[in-house]
Scaffold this motif. Sequence first.
Motif, mmCIF file in Angstrom:
data_model
loop_
_atom_site.group_PDB
_atom_site.id
_atom_site.type_symbol
_atom_site.label_atom_id
_atom_site.label_comp_id
_atom_site.label_asym_id
_atom_site.label_seq_id
_atom_site.Cartn_x
_atom_site.Cartn_y
_atom_site.Cartn_z
ATOM 1 N N LYS A 191 0.849 -1.080 0.015
ATOM 2 C CA LYS A 191 -0.055 0.064 0.112
ATOM 3 C C LYS A 191 1.149 1.183 0.077
ATOM 4 O O LYS A 191 2.181 1.201 0.828
ATOM 5 N N ALA A 192 0.588 2.128 -0.739
ATOM 6 C CA ALA A 192 1.223 3.422 -0.997
ATOM 7 C C ALA A 192 1.480 4.146 0.463
ATOM 8 O O ALA A 192 0.339 4.469 1.358
ATOM 9 N N VAL A 193 2.438 4.730 0.921
ATOM 10 C CA VAL A 193 2.698 5.440 2.042
ATOM 11 C C VAL A 193 3.600 6.788 1.536
ATOM 12 O O VAL A 193 3.620 6.733 0.319
ATOM 13 N N GLN A 194 3.652 7.605 2.568
ATOM 14 C CA GLN A 194 4.551 8.636 1.962
ATOM 15 C C GLN A 194 6.185 8.459 2.116
ATOM 16 O O GLN A 194 6.536 7.466 2.813
ATOM 17 N N ARG A 198 2.319 10.939 -2.014
ATOM 18 C CA ARG A 198 2.663 12.599 -2.206
ATOM 19 C C ARG A 198 3.281 12.709 -3.865
ATOM 20 O O ARG A 198 2.617 13.293 -4.787
ATOM 21 N N LEU A 199 4.267 11.963 -4.032
ATOM 22 C CA LEU A 199 4.950 11.974 -5.352
ATOM 23 C C LEU A 199 4.136 11.639 -6.466
ATOM 24 O O LEU A 199 4.159 12.220 -7.618
ATOM 25 N N MET A 200 3.387 10.569 -6.376
ATOM 26 C CA MET A 200 2.838 9.935 -7.387
ATOM 27 C C MET A 200 1.207 10.537 -7.461
ATOM 28 O O MET A 200 0.436 10.028 -8.522
ATOM 29 N N LYS A 201 0.893 11.423 -6.529
ATOM 30 C CA LYS A 201 -0.450 12.024 -6.475
ATOM 31 C C LYS A 201 -1.454 11.166 -6.506
ATOM 32 O O LYS A 201 -2.467 10.939 -7.215
ATOM 33 N N ILE A 202 -1.498 10.269 -5.510
ATOM 34 C CA ILE A 202 -2.490 8.871 -5.248
ATOM 35 C C ILE A 202 -2.598 9.100 -3.599
ATOM 36 O O ILE A 202 -1.969 9.715 -2.856
ATOM 37 N N ALA A 203 -3.721 8.407 -3.402
ATOM 38 C CA ALA A 203 -4.028 8.324 -1.966
ATOM 39 C C ALA A 203 -3.477 7.455 -1.122
ATOM 40 O O ALA A 203 -2.621 6.358 -1.607
ATOM 41 N N PRO A 207 -2.897 0.657 -3.879
ATOM 42 C CA PRO A 207 -2.075 -0.523 -4.081
ATOM 43 C C PRO A 207 -1.095 -0.396 -5.147
ATOM 44 O O PRO A 207 -1.384 0.217 -6.091
ATOM 45 N N LEU A 208 0.224 -0.722 -4.796
ATOM 46 C CA LEU A 208 1.174 -0.702 -5.828
ATOM 47 C C LEU A 208 1.882 -1.972 -5.818
ATOM 48 O O LEU A 208 2.028 -2.877 -4.769
ATOM 49 N N HIS A 209 2.344 -2.183 -7.240
ATOM 50 C CA HIS A 209 3.404 -3.051 -7.382
ATOM 51 C C HIS A 209 4.686 -2.441 -6.819
ATOM 52 O O HIS A 209 5.148 -1.289 -7.420
ATOM 53 N N TYR A 210 5.595 -3.158 -6.022
ATOM 54 C CA TYR A 210 6.967 -2.564 -5.453
ATOM 55 C C TYR A 210 7.843 -3.724 -6.314
ATOM 56 O O TYR A 210 7.771 -4.911 -5.996
ATOM 57 N N VAL A 230 4.978 0.966 -9.030
ATOM 58 C CA VAL A 230 4.176 0.830 -10.412
ATOM 59 C C VAL A 230 2.745 0.588 -9.720
ATOM 60 O O VAL A 230 2.282 -0.191 -9.050
ATOM 61 N N ARG A 231 1.557 1.547 -10.139
ATOM 62 C CA ARG A 231 0.283 1.668 -9.891
ATOM 63 C C ARG A 231 -0.199 0.239 -10.321
ATOM 64 O O ARG A 231 -0.223 -0.007 -11.458
ATOM 65 N N CYS A 232 -1.122 -0.373 -9.367
ATOM 66 C CA CYS A 232 -2.011 -1.726 -9.812
ATOM 67 C C CYS A 232 -2.888 -1.422 -10.641
ATOM 68 O O CYS A 232 -3.249 -2.415 -11.316
ATOM 69 N N ASP A 233 -3.472 -0.196 -10.997
ATOM 70 C CA ASP A 233 -4.593 0.136 -11.716
ATOM 71 C C ASP A 233 -3.963 0.521 -13.047
ATOM 72 O O ASP A 233 -4.921 0.640 -13.939
#
Length: 243
Positions: A191-194, A198-203, A207-210, A230-233
């Motif tokens: 899950k995206a954290v700071q 912020r850099l990717m402008k997502i909440a 969900p992200l692929h690391y 990488v954004r999962c969507d």
Amino acid sequence: MDYRMPLYMQLKEIIMKRIEDGEYLPGEKIPSEREMADTYGVNRMTVKNAINSLVEANILYRIHGKGTFVAQKKTQKVTFYDNLSESSRGLGAVIKDSGIPLMNQILEKGVISSRGYLANKLHILKNEDVYVLHRLRNIGTESFALEYCYVPYHLFKDIDTYNFEHVSLYDYMESKGHRPVVFSQRLTILKAVQPEARLMKIAEGHPLHYFEYIGKDAKGNVVEYTESYVRCDKAKFTFRAKR
């Protein structure tokens, strides 16, 4: 209607077929529950169940007081294939081959002394120089990936003279005889954290692929260590295992 199958499932398939055939277009309002019940000779609860199922699948959506509409098609995703061998390609090469236009924004670049962690990843001595390239990679106005890339500086002494918002990093590395051709990779879902959110402008929580990989050139030299969010969507990964 085939009475061996629940009626709501049959109606669901009919609606999906009409969407696929272009009879119901994205953003278009579909007939009301009453109209569908009359058309197909079923009760309104059957229609409601079929529509509820399609709403849950994000194929339809409701607007209170206006009706039910066909959802817009999802944004095209980049597909990454991996046969779990070391012959796979890096993120940039896959995106380039996908034909999807990608815009790069440089966040940080420059030379640093390697810490133990980076020295270990790049198979270099501690405190040896490393070139850092942090990029936000966008498709249109939306972020696609956040990439932290590190390369051994002694192999790429003039790297800072190139603008990697426009120049392909791999094309540059190839010009120096050190294009990565073999990769070891690791993929994790998180899950995206700071500061990534912020850099990717997502909440936060998106969900992200690391995606972590180490690239070697044709001679076996480690020439790249990269961490990508990488954004999962926006992307999907397909893996094929061999016995």
